[in-house]
Write an enzyme that holds these catalytic residues in place. Structure first.
Site, PDB file in Angstrom:
ATOM      1  CB  CYS A 107     -52.932  42.661  -2.353  1.00 42.92           C
ATOM      2  SG  CYS A 107     -52.889  43.833  -0.484  1.00 42.92           S
ATOM      3  NE  ARG A 119     -58.076  51.735  -0.274  1.00 43.69           N
ATOM      4  CZ  ARG A 119     -58.377  51.854  -1.238  1.00 43.69           C
ATOM      5  NH1 ARG A 119     -59.597  52.754  -1.117  1.00 43.69           N
ATOM      6  NH2 ARG A 119     -59.031  50.987  -2.262  1.00 43.69           N
TER       7      ARG A 119
HETATM    8 ZN    ZN Z   1     -55.299  44.005   0.588  1.00 46.64          ZN
END
Ligand code: ZN
Ligand code: NAD
Length: 381
Positions: A107, A119
Site C-alpha cells: 500500500c 489481497r
Molecule cells: Zn495493504
C-alpha cells in the site's frame, strides 16, 4: 462513534449458492453486525462478472459452499464497526474484491496494489478479523466470497475493501466499476501503457476486454485488434473502438501467427481478458520482439501452468499480469468514477441487461450464453 444499528442483526434476502452449478436460491439470511474495521453496506445494485460464474461452477476452482457470491456492486453504508473512522452511515460506496489497508509495504509502494492484508483470496469464505462468517441461516454459517458477497441486500465488508465515491454518481451505472470495467481499463492504461499510434491486441471481448479496448482508445492506439471465439462480440466491439477482428476458429494456424502477419511481426501491446490458458500464451507470443508487452487479466483455472519457449523472453517480449488494473481500490477508484462523471468514460454501453434480484439466475444464463456484457441486478427497494 458507533451507531445503534451497528449492533443489530439484520434479516434480509440473499441469493445463496448451495452447490456448484445449481441455481442460486433467494433465502432469508441473518447478517451479523460489523465488527472492528468492518462496515455493513446496503447493496442497491450489483452486477455479474465472469469470476462469480467460475466460482459458482467451481470446475477449475476450490469449491466453497454454501456461499454468497457477488463482487461488483454499489451501495450505501448502513453502519460501521469499531475503529472505522473514514466511513460513516450514508456514504456511497463500491465494495472491491481486493483491498488497500494503507499501511503495508504494498500500500505504501506506488507500484503495487497487492495489499498484504487484504489481497484477494478466493478460497477464504470468512472475515479476516475473526475467521468467522457474518452470514447465517438458522445458525448455519453461509460463506463469503472475496470479502464482498454482494448478492445480498446487506453485506459486511472490511473497511479496506470499500471505496467511498461521489454521492452524485448513479450507483446503477458506476457499480460496474467495482471490478470488471476498472480492471480492463487499468490493465491498458496503467500496465500495458500503449503509446499514441501503437497497435494493441485485446483477447476476449467481454466487458473486461472491451474496457481494455476503451483504455487503448483513450491512450490513442491506432490499431485495436479484437480476438474472440464468439464472432457475435465483434459487432458490439466496434462501439468500443476495436478496428479489426480475428476469430481464432477461422484459421488453421495459431492466432499469434495470424496477428504477427497482420502487424509486421507483432503488436506493440496485448491484453488478455479471457481466462483461457491458450489465449494467455497466444497473447504473450503475439507481441513484437524488442518492445512488445503482454498483460494477463483473465483468471486461470487452479491447475493451469503457463508454457512458452524462454527464447520469447530473451527476444525482449515482456509478460505482465494485473489484478484490478493496478488500481488501489480506496485511493484510485473514486477518480475512475470521476472519469465517468466527466463523460470521458461511457459506462452505458457496457450495461446490456438488467434484472430484478428475484431473477438473478437469468443474469447467469445471459453470461453463459455470451449474450450479456454486464447485467445489472436491481436489489429490492
Ligand atoms: Zn495493504
Ligand atoms: P466474459 O465471459 O464476458 O468475456 C470473456 C470473452 O473471452 C468471451 O467473449 C469469450 O468468447 C472469450 N474467449 C474465451 N476463450 C477465448 C479464447 N481462447 N480466445 C479468444 N477469446 C476467448 O468475461 P469478463 O467478465 O469480460 O471477464 C474476462 C476475464 O477477466 C475473466 O477470466 C474474469 O475472471 C477475469 N477478471 C480478472 C480480473 C483481475 O483483476 N485480474 C478482474 C475481473 C475479471
Amino acid at each position: 462513534m458507533v451507531s445503534n444499528t451497528a449492533r443489530k442483526i439484520i434479516r434480509c434476502k440473499a441469493a445463496v449458492a448451495w452447490e456448484a452449478g445449481k441455481p442460486l436460491v433467494i433465502e432469508e439470511v441473518e447478517v451479523a453486525p460489523p465488527q472492528a474495521n468492518e462496515v455493513r453496506i446496503k447493496i442497491l445494485f450489483t452486477s455479474l462478472c465472469h469470476t462469480d460464474v467460475y466460482f459458482w461452477e467451481a470446475k477449475g476452482q476450490t469449491p466453497v459452499f454454501p456461499r454468497i457470491l457477488g463482487h461488483e456492486a454499489g451501495g450505501i453504508v448502513e453502519s460501521v464497526g469499531e475503529g472505522v473512522t473514514d466511513l460513516k452511515p450514508g456514504d456511497h460506496v463500491l465494495p472491491v474484491f481486493t483491498g488497500e489497508c494503507k499501511e503495508c509495504q504494498h500500500c505504501k509502494s506506488e507500484e503495487s496494489n497487492m495489499c498484504d492484508l487484504l489481497r484477494i483470496n478466493t478460497d477464504r469464505g470468512v472475515m479476516i478479523g475473526d475467521g468467522k462468517s457474518r452470514f447465517s441461516i438458522k445458525g448455519k454459517p453461509i460463506y463469503h466470497f472475496v470479502g464482498t458477497s454482494t448478492f445480498s441486500e446487506y453485506t459486511v465488508v472490511h473497511v479496506g475493501q470499500v471505496a467511498k465515491i461521489n454521492p452524485a454518481a448513479p450507483l446503477e451505472k458506476v457499480c460496474v466499476l467495482s471490478c470488471g470495467i476498472s480492471t480492463g481499463l487499468g490493465a491498458t492504461l496503467n500496465v500495458a501503457k500503449p503509446t499514441k499510434g501503437s497497435s494493441v491486441a485485446i483477447f476476449g471481448l467481454g466487458a473486461v476486454g472491451l474496457a481494455a479496448a476503451e483504455g487503448a482508445r483513450l491512450a490513442g492506439a491506432s490499431r485495436i485488434i479484437g480476438v474472440d471465439l464468439n464472432s457475435k462480440r465483434f459487432t458490439e466491439a466496434k462501439k468500443f473502438g476495436v478496428t479489426e477482428f480475428v476469430n481464432p476458429k477461422d484459421y488453421d494456424k495459431p492466432v499469434q501467427e495470424v496477428i504477427a502477419e497482420l502487424t509486421n511481426g507483432g503488436v506493440d501491446r496485448s491484453v488478455e481478458c479471457t481466462g483461457s490458458l491458450g489465449a494467455m500464451i497466444s497473447a504473450f507470443e503475439c507481441v513484437h520482439d524488442g518492445w512488445g508487452v503482454a498483460v494477463l487479466v483473465g483468471v486461470p483455472n487452479k491447475d493451469d501452468a503457463f508454457k512458452t519457449h524462454p527464447i520469447n523472453l530473451l527476444n525482449e517480449k515482456t509478460l505482465k499480469g494485473t489484478f484490478f488494473g493496478n488500481y488501489k481500490p480506496r485511493s484510485d477508484l473514486p477518480s475512475v468514477v470521476e472519469m465517468y462523471m466527466n463523460k470521458e468514460l461511457e459506462l452505458e454501453k457496457f450495461i446490456t441487461h438488467e434484472v430484478p434480484f428475484s431473477e438473478i439466475n437469468k443474469a447467469f444464463e445471459y453470461m453463459l450464453t455470451g449474450e450479456s456484457l454486464r447485467c445489472i441486478i436491481r436489489m429490492p427497494a
